[in-house]
Design an enzyme around this catalytic site. Structure first.
Site, short mmCIF file in Angstrom:
data_model
loop_
_atom_site.label_atom_id
_atom_site.label_comp_id
_atom_site.label_asym_id
_atom_site.label_seq_id
_atom_site.Cartn_x
_atom_site.Cartn_y
_atom_site.Cartn_z
N LEU A 74 0.70 -1.20 -0.01
CA LEU A 74 0.09 -0.15 -0.08
C LEU A 74 0.87 1.30 0.03
CD1 LEU A 74 -2.92 -0.66 2.42
CD2 LEU A 74 -3.21 0.26 0.35
N ARG A 75 2.10 1.08 0.32
CA ARG A 75 2.93 2.21 0.70
C ARG A 75 2.78 3.18 -0.71
NH1 ARG A 75 6.84 -0.62 3.37
NH2 ARG A 75 6.58 -0.05 5.79
N GLY A 76 2.92 2.46 -2.03
CA GLY A 76 3.06 3.00 -3.12
C GLY A 76 1.90 4.09 -3.45
N THR B 22 2.02 6.89 -0.74
CA THR B 22 2.99 8.07 -1.29
C THR B 22 2.68 8.86 -2.21
OG1 THR B 22 4.56 6.47 -0.68
CG2 THR B 22 5.47 8.32 -1.52
#
Lengths: 565, 358
Positions: free
Chosen positions: B296-298, B301
């Site tokens: 999910l970081r993508g 960010t």
């Protein structure tokens, strides 16, 4: 380049460096011997009266560099007493790094930081012999001058003091800067630092010669000493792109520079001249490296990080752990003190009435700490791939795939991979030992196939690489991908019988040297040649007639594991 | 203590890590005078606007101005106010929250901290450790703060992060994400705030960072060698001008730097008000999926970056253009590496963008 000029250049560079070490960051003196010793002996008296000069031994560790506790003082007073580290002692002066090609990465980083802050400059004594033995790129990058004494035979030179009072010449003209930038681009130099250093040197040397501004000879000298040794490619004599006139972005500070930019026009001949000078003065070991395909930004690999094994006897310091010294285990004094420290007040109270009163430190057996070291135990898998016409092209693609898969795993395991291909009349290193995916992919995409099978040449090259990696403390393993049918001799003659005999000899040599090997038969119908080769290598034999890359990797891994077990 | 033990220059009491960084470079290059490198400058501005972005990773060759740019940005930012004598750079409103329990009522202005972490750093120096002198003389356990404390409220720059010991990188990313340094060692149990913008740099040709670690950086930037000769000549000219008259050069660029500063300031204030339309959120998720960015970081960010970018540009809400320009920075280091695929990450993202938005 003639010898006379090379020593004259080096002398000039050394004088420039001695005059203002911090402006130039550092100087590399490559090639141990009387010539270098003499130059150093002349340079130091010029430095020592003006600034601190310290020596950084190869064995220096972070504590020596950054300072630490002064043990005698600390024990005598019961208070922590600080002893300055080499970085602190070199502040405002020069650090001489002996055997700079062996400097550890951590130490190099500390020095680099210090150079960047303008705190110190370095003299790198580089004793490297081969193209891949060089100081770390971090340090090379920051040292303006790269002088090579390995070919120098003359001791007939004298230090001149003319630099001491010389005034720097005016900044370069726009055309001259363009020429420098073009030359750097033609040599494949990506960094901006060298170009700035080259300008600085050209102005300095022009000043020494009593000139108000630098001309061609000065620029040439700067290129010989600063740019040429950093080449990563042979320059093409036609400059690749014409200079573009206006600067690209935002408010140019014309106010400052308007004056000097006068009428200087696009001076194309100058560029050609400089480029020719650059082409003629790339040192041999750099050319050698370029030709071998060591296309990385120049610099040795020094102490690579990799799999490590901890040990209590040798290697790099790792920290301390509880234990009793002796039997080769060394006491870690500071950590012992640290362990004992919190208890001092209590122990002092408890000891109040006994005859040990007045003692300043109370250390118990449980406080003792021993040093703990790490040893690098990195593995290197050398793929020697038969790229001849007899190994069908399709197999080559699988071999490439296997190398890439191994490399992807090396990410996690932090081991290295190298690639040697043999075809036509000889063997070549396509990929020197590396952990970098980026470089590997580039090397692999250029792997061509076709021609005869110079098996012996491939084996010898693999052996050389394995020997070298063994010396660096790695554990090499050779993975030979071939059908075993040698038909080209070491001198490139098509003679099947002799080629087979040579290959067998080379294989026996590898076995005798104690390198582990595995032969992967990549011919569509496995025959006895490859099996015989495996026997001569005293290695495993795997017939993989129709296996893909993944199966190949699995096979190699299983052998590697059984070897290391 | 070293004043007693050593030479005259050691009168100041400094910790070992502090000594390494106490000296700022003689003159910092003005941020706005850096030639080219738009992507890197943009990433740094975004990180300065929204600290939650979580670090910037800069890939590129040596001598391309990576550290110069990071240092320049730190020097451009206005000084911070900290409690006097506090070794943790406590803000006045946080007075007493650090292990020192700083209590001074007076405050001082200090430059935004910029810590250059050297490669060989050990855990001791990064995290902090037992204060040996206090322990020996008074038998008291005190914490000697490390580089993380030093970097609080500023920048932590790590050159060649790909060569740093993995466990140290782990540790740094962990603290960078939580904003707090928790030390449980040497019989100490200490926690203190450590909020900083983490900037890593490295050359992938010399060994790569593990994908798990890469993923934890918010943005990544590919720094290119200035490719036109004109750009290189311009760099030479500006460096020379700065060398000859650092003061004059700084004065010349002061107005531009002030503009950058105002831009960041305005963006910080505007940030909470910038709208992120539902359509954009959906596009961000779709894009992450299309390029195969794990986790999910993508997309988080992507969303934060696009918002910060909109704030920097003074836009009231995030548009597709913001998303498109932030996508390579936010995603390229998160793509699963297919070793057999030669296509670069950036190209894959651009292809996906072209497919989605035409």
């Amino acid at each position: 380049m003639s010898e006379d000029r090379s020593i004259a250049d080096s002398l000039l560079a050394a004088q420039a460096f001695a005059q203002s070490p911090h402006a130039f960051g550092g100087i590399v003196l490559r090639g141990a011997g009387p010539v270098r010793d003499r130059l150093l002996a002349q340079m130091l008296p010029a430095l020592e009266p003006r600034m601190p000069v310290v020596r950084v031994p190869v064995s220096a560790d972070a504590e020596q560099m950054l300072g630490g506790l002064d043990l005698t003082q600390t024990l005598a007073t019961g208070r922590a007493a600080h002893r300055p580290g080499l970085i602190e002692r070199a502040r405002g002066g020069v650090a001489i790094v002996s055997m700079a090609e062996r400097t550890d990465r951590g130490i190099a980083a500390l020095l680099a930081q210090s150079i960047d802050r303008g705190d110190c400059a370095v003299i790198l004594l580089d004793d490297g012999l081969d193209a891949d033995e060089a100081p770390l790129a971090t340090l090379l990058e920051r040292a303006a001058f790269h002088c090579d004494f390995s070919r120098c035979r003359t001791l007939d030179f004298e230090w001149a003091e003319e630099w001491q009072n010389a005034k720097r010449a005016r900044p370069l003209l726009k055309g001259q800067r363009e020429a420098l930038a073009l030359t750097a681009a033609a040599l494949g130099i990506h960094s901006v630092r060298p170009v700035l250093m080259a300008e600085s040197y050209a102005r300095g040397i022009a000043g020494v010669r009593g000139l108000g501004k630098a001309g061609e000879p000065e620029l040439e000298a700067a290129i010989r000493l600063v740019l040429a040794p950093r080449a990563t490619q042979r320059p093409e004599m036609e400059p690749p792109e014409p200079p573009e006139p206006p600067p690209p972005d935002g408010a140019p500070d014309t106010a400052i520079d308007q004056g000097e930019e006068e009428q200087q026009s696009q001076d194309l001949p100058l560029e050609d001249l400089l480029l020719a000078a650059a082409a003629a003065s790339i040192p041999d070991h750099i050319l050698d490296g370029i030709d071998k395909g060591l296309t990385r930004p120049k610099g040795g690999s020094g102490g690579q990080s990799g799999n490590r094994e901890s040990s209590s006897r040798r290697g790099r310091p790792l920290g301390a752990r509880p234990g009793i010294p002796g039997d080769g285990r060394k006491l870690a004094l500071i950590d012992t003190l640290r362990a004992a420290a919190p208890w001092q007040a209590i122990r002092r109270e408890n000891a109040g009435d006994s005859n040990t009163a007045g003692q300043s430190l109370y250390i118990r057996k449980s406080d003792l700490r021993i040093r703990h070291f790490e040893q690098r135990q990195e593995s290197l898998t050398i793929f020697a791939v038969d790229a001849s016409g007899s190994s069908a092209m399709a197999r080559l693609a699988e071999a490439k795939g296997a190398v890439e898969l191994m490399l992807a795993q090396a990410h996690v395991k932090r081991s290295q991979v190298a690639l040697i291909a043999f075809r036509h009349s000889g063997a070549e290193i396509l990929l020197p030992p590396t952990r970098s995916l980026t470089r590997a992919r580039r090397a692999l995409s250029g792997l061509p196939g076709g021609g005869g099978t110079p098996l012996a040449a491939g084996l010898l090259e693999a052996r050389l690489m394995a020997d070298a990696s063994g010396k660096r403390g790695q554990t090499p393993m050779i993975a030979l991908l071939t059908d075993g049918k040698a038909n080209v001799t070491l001198d490139g003659e098509p003679d099947r019988a002799r080629a087979m005999a040579e290959a067998e000899n080379a294989a026996k040599g590898i076995a005798a040297a104690g390198h582990h090997a595995v032969v992967i038969d990549i011919s569509p119908r496995p025959r006895e040649e490859a099996a015989a080769l495996a026997e001569a290598l005293r290695g495993k034999y795997l017939a993989l007639p129709y296996a893909g890359s993944a199966a190949m990797v699995e096979a190699i891994e299983s052998v590697a594991e059984s070897v290391s077990a | 203590m070293w004043g007693r033990a050593g030479g005259p220059e050691q009168a100041q009491r400094l910790t070992a890590p502090a000594r390494m960084i106490q000296r700022q470079p003689m003159s910092v290059f003005p941020f706005s005078a850096i030639v080219g490198q738009q992507e890197m400058k943009q990433a740094l501005l975004i990180a300065a606007t929204d600290a939650r972005i979580g670090g910037v990773m800069i890939f590129g060759d040596r001598g391309t101005g990576k550290s110069t740019a990071a240092r320049a940005l730190a020097a451009t930012l206005p000084p911070i106010t900290a409690v006097e004598g506090c070794r943790y750079n406590c803000a006045p409103e946080d007075r007493g929250s650090c292990p020192d329990c700083c209590s001074s009522k007076r405050v001082r202005k200090v430059p935004v901290p910029f810590v250059d972490l050297p490669l060989g750093s050990t855990e001791d120096r990064v995290l902090g450790t037992l204060d040996l002198e206090k322990a020996l003389s008074a038998g008291e356990k005190h914490f000697e703060p490390g580089l993380l404390a030093k970097a609080h409220r500023g920048f932590l720059y790590i050159d060649e992060i790909n060569l740093l010991e993995d466990h140290v990188v782990d540790l740094l990313l962990d603290v960078a994400a939580s904003g707090e340094n928790l030390v449980e060692r040497d019989g100490l149990s200490v926690r203190h705030k450590a909020r900083f913008v983490l900037i890593g740099s490295g050359n992938p040709e010399e060994g790569e960072l593990r994908p798990q670690l890469l993923d934890r950086f918010g943005l990544s930037v590919e720094v290119r060698t200035p490719d036109t000769i004109a750009e290189r000549v311009e760099i030479m000219r500006r460096c020379d001008a700065q060398e000859r008259g650092p003061k004059k050069f700084a004065a010349k660029w002061k107005a531009d730097d002030a503009k950058v500063l105002r831009q960041i300031d305005r963006a910080k204030k505007a940030l909470p008000k910038v709208k992120v339309p539902a359509k954009i959120l959906k596009s961000a998720a779709e894009l992450s999926q299309a390029v195969g960015a794990d986790g999910l970081r993508g997309e988080l960010t992507l969303m934060r970056g696009a918002r910060a970018l909109a704030a920097l540009e003074g836009a009231p809400s995030v548009t597709v253009d913001h998303l498109k320009s932030i996508a390579p920075l936010a995603l390229r280091h998160r793509l699963r590496r297919d070793v057999l695929d030669e296509t670069g990450s950036t190209v894959r993202i651009e292809m996906a963008l072209a497919e989605m938005f035409g």
